[in-house]
Design a protein around this motif. Structure first.
Motif, PDB file in Angstrom:
ATOM      1  N   LEU A 306      25.739  -7.414 -33.963  1.00 25.24           N
ATOM      2  CA  LEU A 306      24.737  -7.986 -33.059  1.00 25.24           C
ATOM      3  C   LEU A 306      23.363  -7.436 -33.432  1.00 25.24           C
ATOM      4  O   LEU A 306      22.729  -6.713 -32.660  1.00 25.24           O
ATOM      5  CB  LEU A 306      25.090  -7.660 -31.601  1.00 25.24           C
ATOM      6  N   PRO A 307      22.878  -7.758 -34.627  1.00 27.03           N
ATOM      7  CA  PRO A 307      21.621  -7.160 -35.098  1.00 27.03           C
ATOM      8  C   PRO A 307      20.399  -7.714 -34.375  1.00 27.03           C
ATOM      9  O   PRO A 307      20.301  -8.911 -34.121  1.00 27.03           O
ATOM     10  CB  PRO A 307      21.600  -7.543 -36.582  1.00 27.03           C
ATOM     11  N   ASP A 308      19.489  -6.821 -34.065  1.00 23.93           N
ATOM     12  CA  ASP A 308      18.211  -7.204 -33.469  1.00 23.93           C
ATOM     13  C   ASP A 308      17.293  -7.718 -34.575  1.00 23.93           C
ATOM     14  O   ASP A 308      17.185  -7.108 -35.637  1.00 23.93           O
ATOM     15  CB  ASP A 308      17.586  -5.992 -32.776  1.00 23.93           C
ATOM     16  N   MET A 309      16.614  -8.820 -34.321  1.00 26.83           N
ATOM     17  CA  MET A 309      15.747  -9.419 -35.343  1.00 26.83           C
ATOM     18  C   MET A 309      14.261  -9.169 -35.097  1.00 26.83           C
ATOM     19  O   MET A 309      13.424  -9.531 -35.917  1.00 26.83           O
ATOM     20  CB  MET A 309      16.001 -10.924 -35.423  1.00 26.83           C
ATOM     21  N   ILE A 310      13.939  -8.557 -33.971  1.00 30.47           N
ATOM     22  CA  ILE A 310      12.537  -8.438 -33.569  1.00 30.47           C
ATOM     23  C   ILE A 310      11.706  -7.685 -34.600  1.00 30.47           C
ATOM     24  O   ILE A 310      10.607  -8.111 -34.965  1.00 30.47           O
ATOM     25  CB  ILE A 310      12.436  -7.772 -32.187  1.00 30.47           C
ATOM     26  N   ASN A 311      12.222  -6.560 -35.089  1.00 29.80           N
ATOM     27  CA  ASN A 311      11.425  -5.750 -36.004  1.00 29.80           C
ATOM     28  C   ASN A 311      11.309  -6.357 -37.396  1.00 29.80           C
ATOM     29  O   ASN A 311      10.468  -5.940 -38.186  1.00 29.80           O
ATOM     30  CB  ASN A 311      12.007  -4.336 -36.088  1.00 29.80           C
ATOM     31  N   HIS A 312      12.152  -7.331 -37.712  1.00 36.60           N
ATOM     32  CA  HIS A 312      11.973  -8.068 -38.960  1.00 36.60           C
ATOM     33  C   HIS A 312      10.841  -9.091 -38.818  1.00 36.60           C
ATOM     34  O   HIS A 312      10.130  -9.386 -39.777  1.00 36.60           O
ATOM     35  CB  HIS A 312      13.257  -8.801 -39.344  1.00 36.60           C
ATOM     36  N   VAL A 313      10.696  -9.647 -37.619  1.00 36.30           N
ATOM     37  CA  VAL A 313       9.655 -10.650 -37.374  1.00 36.30           C
ATOM     38  C   VAL A 313       8.315  -9.984 -37.088  1.00 36.30           C
ATOM     39  O   VAL A 313       7.266 -10.444 -37.542  1.00 36.30           O
ATOM     40  CB  VAL A 313      10.057 -11.572 -36.202  1.00 36.30           C
ATOM     41  N   TYR A 314       8.354  -8.871 -36.333  1.00 36.88           N
ATOM     42  CA  TYR A 314       7.118  -8.162 -35.966  1.00 36.88           C
ATOM     43  C   TYR A 314       7.193  -6.695 -36.374  1.00 36.88           C
ATOM     44  O   TYR A 314       7.227  -5.799 -35.528  1.00 36.88           O
ATOM     45  CB  TYR A 314       6.872  -8.273 -34.459  1.00 36.88           C
ATOM     46  N   PRO A 315       7.224  -6.407 -37.682  1.00 35.63           N
ATOM     47  CA  PRO A 315       7.234  -5.002 -38.106  1.00 35.63           C
ATOM     48  C   PRO A 315       5.886  -4.351 -37.803  1.00 35.63           C
ATOM     49  O   PRO A 315       4.859  -5.034 -37.733  1.00 35.63           O
ATOM     50  CB  PRO A 315       7.483  -5.095 -39.610  1.00 35.63           C
ATOM     51  N   TYR A 316       5.908  -3.050 -37.633  1.00 29.24           N
ATOM     52  CA  TYR A 316       4.644  -2.334 -37.419  1.00 29.24           C
ATOM     53  C   TYR A 316       3.790  -2.383 -38.682  1.00 29.24           C
ATOM     54  O   TYR A 316       2.572  -2.452 -38.622  1.00 29.24           O
ATOM     55  CB  TYR A 316       4.929  -0.892 -37.019  1.00 29.24           C
ATOM     56  N   GLU A 317       4.458  -2.351 -39.825  1.00 26.02           N
ATOM     57  CA  GLU A 317       3.774  -2.440 -41.115  1.00 26.02           C
ATOM     58  C   GLU A 317       4.479  -3.487 -41.983  1.00 26.02           C
ATOM     59  O   GLU A 317       5.701  -3.633 -41.925  1.00 26.02           O
ATOM     60  CB  GLU A 317       3.809  -1.092 -41.856  1.00 26.02           C
ATOM     61  N   GLY A 318       3.719  -4.190 -42.795  1.00 28.73           N
ATOM     62  CA  GLY A 318       4.311  -5.097 -43.763  1.00 28.73           C
ATOM     63  C   GLY A 318       4.435  -6.532 -43.286  1.00 28.73           C
ATOM     64  O   GLY A 318       3.954  -6.907 -42.217  1.00 28.73           O
ATOM     65  N   GLN A 319       5.086  -7.330 -44.086  1.00 28.20           N
ATOM     66  CA  GLN A 319       5.160  -8.779 -43.909  1.00 28.20           C
ATOM     67  C   GLN A 319       6.197  -9.188 -42.869  1.00 28.20           C
ATOM     68  O   GLN A 319       7.287  -8.624 -42.805  1.00 28.20           O
ATOM     69  CB  GLN A 319       5.506  -9.426 -45.258  1.00 28.20           C
ATOM     70  N   SER A 320       5.841 -10.178 -42.068  1.00 28.11           N
ATOM     71  CA  SER A 320       6.794 -10.772 -41.124  1.00 28.11           C
ATOM     72  C   SER A 320       7.762 -11.668 -41.885  1.00 28.11           C
ATOM     73  O   SER A 320       7.382 -12.380 -42.813  1.00 28.11           O
ATOM     74  CB  SER A 320       6.046 -11.590 -40.074  1.00 28.11           C
ATOM     75  N   ARG A 321       9.035 -11.632 -41.473  1.00 29.18           N
ATOM     76  CA  ARG A 321      10.068 -12.457 -42.098  1.00 29.18           C
ATOM     77  C   ARG A 321      10.635 -13.435 -41.075  1.00 29.18           C
ATOM     78  O   ARG A 321      10.968 -13.039 -39.949  1.00 29.18           O
ATOM     79  CB  ARG A 321      11.191 -11.575 -42.649  1.00 29.18           C
ATOM     80  N   ASP A 322      10.753 -14.688 -41.455  1.00 28.59           N
ATOM     81  CA  ASP A 322      11.235 -15.720 -40.532  1.00 28.59           C
ATOM     82  C   ASP A 322      12.763 -15.704 -40.471  1.00 28.59           C
ATOM     83  O   ASP A 322      13.438 -16.674 -40.817  1.00 28.59           O
ATOM     84  CB  ASP A 322      10.726 -17.095 -40.952  1.00 28.59           C
ATOM     85  N   VAL A 323      13.314 -14.598 -40.009  1.00 28.10           N
ATOM     86  CA  VAL A 323      14.773 -14.459 -39.964  1.00 28.10           C
ATOM     87  C   VAL A 323      15.382 -15.314 -38.853  1.00 28.10           C
ATOM     88  O   VAL A 323      16.533 -15.750 -38.970  1.00 28.10           O
ATOM     89  CB  VAL A 323      15.175 -12.982 -39.787  1.00 28.10           C
ATOM     90  N   VAL A 324      14.635 -15.558 -37.787  1.00 27.86           N
ATOM     91  CA  VAL A 324      15.169 -16.389 -36.713  1.00 27.86           C
ATOM     92  C   VAL A 324      15.296 -17.835 -37.174  1.00 27.86           C
ATOM     93  O   VAL A 324      16.272 -18.527 -36.855  1.00 27.86           O
ATOM     94  CB  VAL A 324      14.302 -16.281 -35.448  1.00 27.86           C
ATOM     95  N   GLY A 325      14.315 -18.306 -37.942  1.00 29.75           N
ATOM     96  CA  GLY A 325      14.422 -19.637 -38.512  1.00 29.75           C
ATOM     97  C   GLY A 325      15.641 -19.751 -39.417  1.00 29.75           C
ATOM     98  O   GLY A 325      16.369 -20.758 -39.385  1.00 29.75           O
ATOM     99  N   SER A 326      15.898 -18.719 -40.213  1.00 30.02           N
ATOM    100  CA  SER A 326      17.081 -18.716 -41.078  1.00 30.02           C
ATOM    101  C   SER A 326      18.359 -18.731 -40.250  1.00 30.02           C
ATOM    102  O   SER A 326      19.331 -19.427 -40.587  1.00 30.02           O
ATOM    103  CB  SER A 326      17.060 -17.484 -41.986  1.00 30.02           C
ATOM    104  N   TYR A 327      18.362 -17.974 -39.174  1.00 32.53           N
ATOM    105  CA  TYR A 327      19.527 -17.912 -38.272  1.00 32.53           C
ATOM    106  C   TYR A 327      19.801 -19.270 -37.646  1.00 32.53           C
ATOM    107  O   TYR A 327      20.945 -19.758 -37.636  1.00 32.53           O
ATOM    108  CB  TYR A 327      19.257 -16.850 -37.212  1.00 32.53           C
ATOM    109  N   LEU A 328      18.765 -19.916 -37.140  1.00 32.29           N
ATOM    110  CA  LEU A 328      18.942 -21.223 -36.496  1.00 32.29           C
ATOM    111  C   LEU A 328      19.349 -22.290 -37.510  1.00 32.29           C
ATOM    112  O   LEU A 328      20.196 -23.148 -37.215  1.00 32.29           O
ATOM    113  CB  LEU A 328      17.658 -21.619 -35.763  1.00 32.29           C
ATOM    114  N   ASN A 329      18.774 -22.247 -38.697  1.00 30.74           N
ATOM    115  CA  ASN A 329      19.186 -23.190 -39.741  1.00 30.74           C
ATOM    116  C   ASN A 329      20.658 -22.998 -40.091  1.00 30.74           C
ATOM    117  O   ASN A 329      21.391 -23.968 -40.317  1.00 30.74           O
ATOM    118  CB  ASN A 329      18.326 -23.007 -40.993  1.00 30.74           C
ATOM    119  N   TYR A 330      21.076 -21.746 -40.144  1.00 32.90           N
ATOM    120  CA  TYR A 330      22.486 -21.445 -40.423  1.00 32.90           C
ATOM    121  C   TYR A 330      23.391 -22.016 -39.332  1.00 32.90           C
ATOM    122  O   TYR A 330      24.425 -22.634 -39.628  1.00 32.90           O
ATOM    123  CB  TYR A 330      22.671 -19.936 -40.545  1.00 32.90           C
TER     124      TYR A 330
END
Length: 358
Positions: A306-330
């Motif tokens: 049950l991984p949390d995706m928030i810090n991949h989308v809104y990291p304190y540093e670095g690039q945001s990753r659209d992991v939720v879009g990938s999840y929904l597409n999946y």
């Protein structure tokens, strides 16, 4: 608005991205956020955050049982730091004493607790071990000891056999500016720990307490106190790992998806498959995610279902990753059978940085 009525940030994140993608989203049960109903082109899927019908029940149970999941990872030849499960202090002492002298430090954690509850890091002495076991024992009768791995912590997100994002999380530290005291620098860090996002206010880490005894002890070890002024660019750690409760350390998250090497991508995909988890958070500790993972250079600590995706989308540093879009597409891709557990034979395959076979 429906989105504003949600309390859980993970649900807000999923609902907001679903809306952008033209996917209808609603609570399955009014007033209850346990389940979201997603609908697109006549297809309806019920999810519990990052869990769906694609996750077999057994896979979720295996991920929750640290002993069972470690055993399966080991059987697939994946690097897992030495561990044992005990109930008595004498058993724990015997395990520590058989570790190589230079690696005679362990993490003590409840066998079946979640998150960092009851976890003590870098336990080195008999007295520390007894205290750590009492702490873990308040959460679980059985306690896991695992060899402590020096380095940095990484979370690798795997969705449907692909690495979608990698985040490094490390203890917050101070960087001097040449004119601010340590107390003022900590206050500035606390002021910047809350960020505004499209889904609402996000707390990057809990407030750092200036008078916290462990923080002051670590500053004193480096020859400083709260009224001192570090020089410009000077870095000061606030948290030592030795005998520290994991939940007491304030950490910041930085994206490092572009840094992970091909071999580690393959290992993470193999770890998710070993437990039959379709959306997995692989926790790794090592010196450098860009170098191939081995027992000498780190190890896989856990595989989360049950991984949390928030810090991949809104990291304190670095690039945001659209992991939720990938999840929904999946989720809405052509229906597949759930990922099944069973024997996994690791093959030598080249992957690109997203985990796709070349």
């Amino acid at each position: 608005m429906f989105l504003n009525q949600m309390q859980n940030l993970q649900n807000r994140l999923i609902a907001a991205r679903a809306q952008e993608m033209g996917i209808a989203c609603e609570l399955l049960i009014p007033g209850c956020e346990d389940f979201l109903r997603l609908t697109q082109n006549g297809q309806t899927i019920i999810i519990n955050k990052t869990r769906s019908h694609r996750l077999p029940l057994l896979a979720g149970l295996l991920a929750k049982d640290k002993q069972a999941s470690n055993l399966l990872l080991e059987q697939r030849g994946l690097p897992v730091p030495p561990y044992t499960v005990v109930t008595e202090v004498d058993e724990a002492i015997a395990f520590v004493e058989q570790l190589p002298l230079e690696h005679r430090s362990v993490v003590v954690k409840p066998l079946d607790a979640s998150r960092s509850d009851g976890v003590t890091l870098d336990v080195r002495t008999k007295e520390q071990l007894i205290t750590a076991m009492k702490h873990a024992g308040s959460f679980s009768r059985q306690i896991m000891l695992q060899q402590y791995v020096a380095g940095l912590d990484y979370r690798v997100l795997v969705i449907d056999g692909k690495v979608e994002a990698v985040t490094c999380y490390r203890p917050v530290e101070l960087i001097g500016d040449g004119h601010s005291t340590i107390s003022e620098l900590i206050a500035a860090l606390n002021a910047h720990r809350i960020t505004q996002t499209p889904i609402g206010e996000l707390e990057q880490w809990a407030a750092i307490e200036t008078e916290n005894s462990s923080v002051n002890k670590e500053l004193k070890r480096q020859g400083y106190n709260s009224i001192d002024i570090p020089s410009a660019g000077q870095s000061l750690s606030l948290y030592a790992t030795e005998n520290m409760e994991a939940g007491a350390i304030r950490e910041l998250y930085s994206d490092c998806t572009d840094d992970i090497c091909r071999q580690n991508i393959e290992l993470c995909i193999a770890a998710a498959k070993a437990l039959g988890i379709d959306v997995a958070g692989i926790d790794i500790r090592c010196q450098d995610i860009a170098r191939p993972l081995t027992l000498e250079q780190g190890g896989i600590l856990e595989v989360n279902a049950l991984p949390d995706m928030i810090n991949h989308v809104y990291p304190y540093e670095g690039q945001s990753r659209d992991v939720v879009g990938s999840y929904l597409n999946y989720l809405f891709a052509t229906q597949k059978e759930p990922v099944r557990t069973g024997t996994y034979t690791q093959r030598s395959v080249d992957y690109d940085v997203t985990g796709n076979p070349k």
